[in-house]
Every structure is written in C-alpha cells, then in structure tokens.
Enzyme design. Structure first.
Site, short mmCIF file in Angstrom:
data_model
loop_
_atom_site.label_atom_id
_atom_site.label_comp_id
_atom_site.label_asym_id
_atom_site.label_seq_id
_atom_site.Cartn_x
_atom_site.Cartn_y
_atom_site.Cartn_z
CE1 TYR A 127 11.35 63.53 32.36
CE2 TYR A 127 11.58 63.20 34.71
CZ TYR A 127 11.24 62.72 33.47
OH TYR A 127 10.77 61.45 33.33
CE LYS A 159 2.05 60.59 20.26
NZ LYS A 159 1.74 59.34 19.55
CG ASP A 212 2.30 55.91 19.96
OD1 ASP A 212 3.33 56.44 19.53
OD2 ASP A 212 1.18 56.14 19.46
CG ASP A 261 11.78 58.06 33.93
OD1 ASP A 261 12.36 57.06 34.40
OD2 ASP A 261 11.23 58.92 34.63
CG ASP A 315 10.65 51.92 35.28
OD1 ASP A 315 11.86 52.23 35.28
OD2 ASP A 315 9.88 52.14 36.23
#
Ligand code: NAD
Length: 358
Positions: free
Chosen positions: A130, A183, A216, A240, A244
């Site tokens: 960010y 990851k 993933d 984030d 969702d």
C-alpha cells in the site's frame, strides 16, 4: 464517550444512517452515554472544502474515542495534492491501526455459499504493497520512465509481529487455530520474514494449532474447506483480497464487517466499497457496517473495561442476526430496503427482553 460518524460516498450515507439508528437504539436502551457526532468526509467535502478530509475533521477524529467510517469512492478521487485524501488510508496510517480484523460468518437466513464458514482474517494494515501508507515520506509507487511503473512492498519484523500477536490472541479466544498465509516460495525475503516471525510468535501460545498455506492455494482451500479455518493471519494485500472472497462465501459482500484497530484507537468500517452501481436506491445491505459498529463497541468495552459496551456489542450483533433470519435486504433474498432493515434492527434492540428479566 464520543464516536465520530463519517458517512463517505456512494451507498455510504444510506448504510451509515441505518447503522446510526441501531447504535443509537442500543445507546439509549443500555444508557451507554455515547455521543454520536457526524462530520463530512469524501466527495461532499471535496466539493465544499476542496479536500475529502479537512484538517478540522482530522482533529475531530483524533478527539473521538472511535470512528464509524462509511465506504469512500476513492477510485474517482483526484490526486492527494488536489485534495483527494483517502480517509480510510489516512486514519489507518495516522492512528497506526495495524490490525484489520475481518470476520466471515454464515448467519441463518443468509444465502451462504459456505454454510459452515466462521473465520476471521487478520490482515496487516499499515505496510505491504500500500504505497500511500508504507513510506515515511514519498510514495511507494513511482515511475522511473513513462513506460515503467514500480511498487515497493514493505514487510517489517515489528509490523509482522504485532499483527500475528493480535491474531494469536483472538484465536485463543475462539477455536485456537491459526493459519499463516504467505507466498514465501517466491518472496523469499519479504514473505519469508513474515512467515518466520509468525511461527516465532505463534510458538509462544500454548495449545494453539498452527498451519500455513501459500496464498494462491488458500484461495482454493477457502472454497474447498472454509469451515476448517478459524483465524487466518496474513499481509495487507493478500488479506484484502481473501477477505472479499470469504465475505462472498458467507452470503455476500454486504455482510463483511471489519475493525481497524491499533493499541489506542479503532475504527469501524465495512470491508466492501462504496458500491456506486447501487447507490441512492435504498437497496444496499447495511449489515457489514452495522456489524463493524458492533465490533467497535466490543473493542471499546474491552479496552476501557466497560462490560456494558461489550453487552451492547452482543445485543447489536444478535439483533442483526435475528433480523437477517427473518427478512433481509434484496442481496440476501429479502424484501427490506436499507432504511427498513436499520429500523427493524433498532426496534429489536428497543424491544429486547432479557431472559433473566422478570
Ligand atoms: P464494491 O465493494 O463497492 O462493490 C462490489 C460489488 O458488491 C458491487 O456489485 C456492489 O453493488 C456490491 N456491494 C458492495 N457492498 C454492498 C452492500 N453493502 N450491499 C449490497 N451490495 C454491495 O467494490 P468496487 O465497485 O470495486 O469499488 C467501488 C469504490 O469503492 C471504488 O472507488 C473503490 O476504490 C472503493 N472502495 C472503498 C473501500 C473503503 O472505503 N474501505 C473498500 C473497497 C473499495
């Protein structure tokens, strides 16, 4: 105690009004002594004041015990130098709100694609990719030439430690399970650091069951076995995106609450955005923001040792759940408008009869 309410853009004013009705109901019913103060942030403020977040509102937020923030249509904001301050990012960065807790719960009556989902994604909130909050000065995103764009991702030992610690504490109050999402197979240094710190911190919690997953694969596992996850801890952008997905599995984006908490302050904010496609139609689901307000009351209650605020949080959340079970908004297959849903939850709180009352 004072709460600042900023309604934001798009569906923000509608879902904020419904949330305020429910919070005022619990405030009066339990004599909490809360003062809800409204101020403008977002496009209305830009039009009037030349900035989406004035200095005066920044000061009001500093002076408040908590903030309820509606979603902001940041994609249409001008550059920050032209007044386009992202209120959510400003509050997270300036108040050091490092822990973004995003629960996903399949509630009775909601069209959950994962009927047994009951998890919390603990998302690091102050660094990662960010660009507007991970730098002391300047932006983490820049263009050396007109054809090359770079984004720097910041992962720190302390930033990782504190979000993992918050996640472990939460897991110990729940089903005592932690999943570390990373990851580190590709980002060997940055995700490697996050992973190492996460394992170190989690090892300090006796009885905590710890697993880890590459991000993933996590997208697939959330669909394959969502019920197996309790608290999921991860870096900013992974959290984030995955939250969702988890909200949608619980029945829709309109159900996904979130609390942005630091050591001293917290703000309630739905996980979803300003939904401009449905703004102004009285069809938005206010549950995400209402349940975020419940999380804020609970946080304030625990932090200030006020059991009445913790009780208020439970009553608000129970009323939301009971109302969804009876009739919700259109996205849940119900028939209520945003305002009618807010009124129905407020009425349930006003008419609540304690099992222990005579
Ligand atoms: P969005 O979350 O606003 O909407 C995605 C989809 O979900 C849309 O179809 C929308 O109608 C639906 N939806 C979202 N909330 C709903 C609700 N409460 N009830 C019913 N349906 C709902 O995502 P987007 O369209 O990609 O973004 C719109 C704007 O919001 C952008 O400017 C984005 O930058 C901003 N945004 C802000 C925040 C925030 O303020 N915290 C978070 C995410 C996105």
């Amino acid at each position: 105690m004072k709460l600042l309410v900023l309604s934001g853009d798009g569906i923000g004013p509608e879902i904020t009004a419904a949330t305020v009705r429910a919070v005022e109901a619990v405030n009066h019913r339990l004599n909490l002594g809360l003062t809800l103060e409204a101020a403008e942030a977002g496009l209305v403020s830009l039009e009037k004041n030349g900035t989406t977040l004035t200095q005066a509102v920044q000061e009001q937020a500093r002076a408040a015990d908590g903030v309820i923030l509606g979603p902001c249509d940041t994609i249409v904001y001008p550059d920050v130098n032209d007044g386009g301050i992202n209120p959510s990012a400003w509050l997270r960065k300036n108040f050091d709100l490092y822990a973004n807790m995003r629960p996903s719960l399949a509630r009775a009556g909601a069209p959950a694609k994962a009927p047994d989902i009951d998890l919390v994604i603990a998302r690091e909130n102050t660094e990662g990719f960010y660009a507007d909050r991970s730098m002391f000065a300047g932006s983490g995103e820049f263009m050396p030439t007109k054809d090359v764009a770079l984004a720097v991702r910041k992962i720190t030992r302390e930033g990782s430690r504190r979000i993992v610690d918050a996640a472990c504490k939460l897991a110990m109050k729940r089903r005592k399970k932690l999943c570390i999402v990373h990851k580190r197979n590709v980002f060997r240094m940055s995700d490697g650091l996050f992973y190492d710190v996460a394992q170190e911190v989690a090892a300090g919690y006796d009885g905590l069951e710890v697993e880890d997953t590459i991000v993933d694969a996590m997208a697939a596992l959330l669909i394959r076995r969502p019920e197996s996850f309790d608290v999921v801890v991860t870096t900013n952008m992974y959290g984030d995106i995955l939250s969702d997905l988890a909200a949608e599995l619980s029945g829709g984006l309109g159900l996904g609450p979130s609390l942005n908490a630091g050591d001293d302050r917290a703000i309630a904010q739905a996980a979803h955005g300003s939904a401009p496609d449905i703004a102004g139609q009285n069809i938005a689901n206010p549950v995400a923001l209402m349940a975020s307000a419940s999380m804020l009351l609970n946080w304030l209650g625990e932090r200030h040792e006020r059991p009445d605020l913790v009780e208020a949080a439970t009553r608000l959340d129970d009323a939301i759940g009971a109302q969804i079970a009876e009739n919700g908004t259109k996205d849940l297959g119900g028939t209520l408008g945003t305002d009618a849903f807010g009124d129905a939850v407020a009425n349930r709180i006003v008419n609540f009869e304690s099992k222990n009352s005579t």
